[in-house]
Design a protein around this motif. Structure first.
Motif: not given
Length: 182
Positions: A87-89, A91-100, A102-105, A119-125
């Motif tokens: 899921l992070c992969d 949305v990564r492009k959207s984050a990069e487009d806003k110079s945000i 994205l950290q995964v810890e 359902k978990v995918r839907q919530i996290l998305t």
């Protein structure tokens, strides 16, 4: 409430059928080698918008099922780290487009979880999309995950404007949306 639920379920189904056709044809068009870059961008926009609309329709259908007491869960065990990474992969492009940033810890040794993966995918998305949407340019979105006290916890934090304390309960109401200044 039953009539409303039946209506939502029917209309959601009737909208999904043509939308799936649009998404299928956009896939076919994108597989062509003769597209110009501009045409490819337009078709990609159609596909992205269609996928967002399909997600919204699925949310409506899920709400109707929930209210009607017909929500089925498909529980299985799966590694949550893989889903979070996927899921992070996404949305990564959207984050990069806003110079945000994205950290995964995620703690590396998390045990598998036993949940409804869809359902978990839907919530996290939804959490990730909202975090990026409401985080200003140059901000940061962090996804963390840890195992403590027998529970796996996944968190999504951002440097956006947040939600005023007096509006917290409102965010759990179906189809309720706060404006961007709250």
């Amino acid at each position: 409430n039953k009539l409303k639920g039946d209506f939502l379920a029917t209309i959601s189904h009737e909208l999904r059928t043509p939308l799936n056709s649009i998404l299928g044809f956009s896939d076919v068009l994108l597989s062509s080698d003769t597209l110009t870059e501009k045409q490819r961008r337009w078709i990609t926009n159609i596909q992205t918008s269609g996928q967002k609309l399909l997600a919204l329709i699925n949310d409506i259908l899920d709400l109707a099922k929930l209210e009607a007491g017909r929500m089925d869960l498909n529980v299985s065990s799966f590694p949550i780290q893989g889903l979070v990474a996927e899921l992070c992969d996404m949305v990564r492009k959207s984050a990069e487009d806003k110079s945000i940033q994205l950290q995964v810890e995620i703690q590396p040794d998390l045990p598998e979880v036993t949940l409804d993966k869809v359902k978990v995918r839907q919530i996290l998305t939804n959490l990730l999309s909202n975090a990026i949407k409401f985080t200003p340019q140059g901000g940061c979105v962090t996804v963390d995950g840890f195992f403590d006290g027998g529970l796996v916890t996944i968190g999504v934090m951002d440097t956006g404007i947040g939600i005023a304390t007096d509006h917290i309960e409102e965010i759990f109401e179906p189809f309720h949306q706060l404006d961007g200044s709250e």
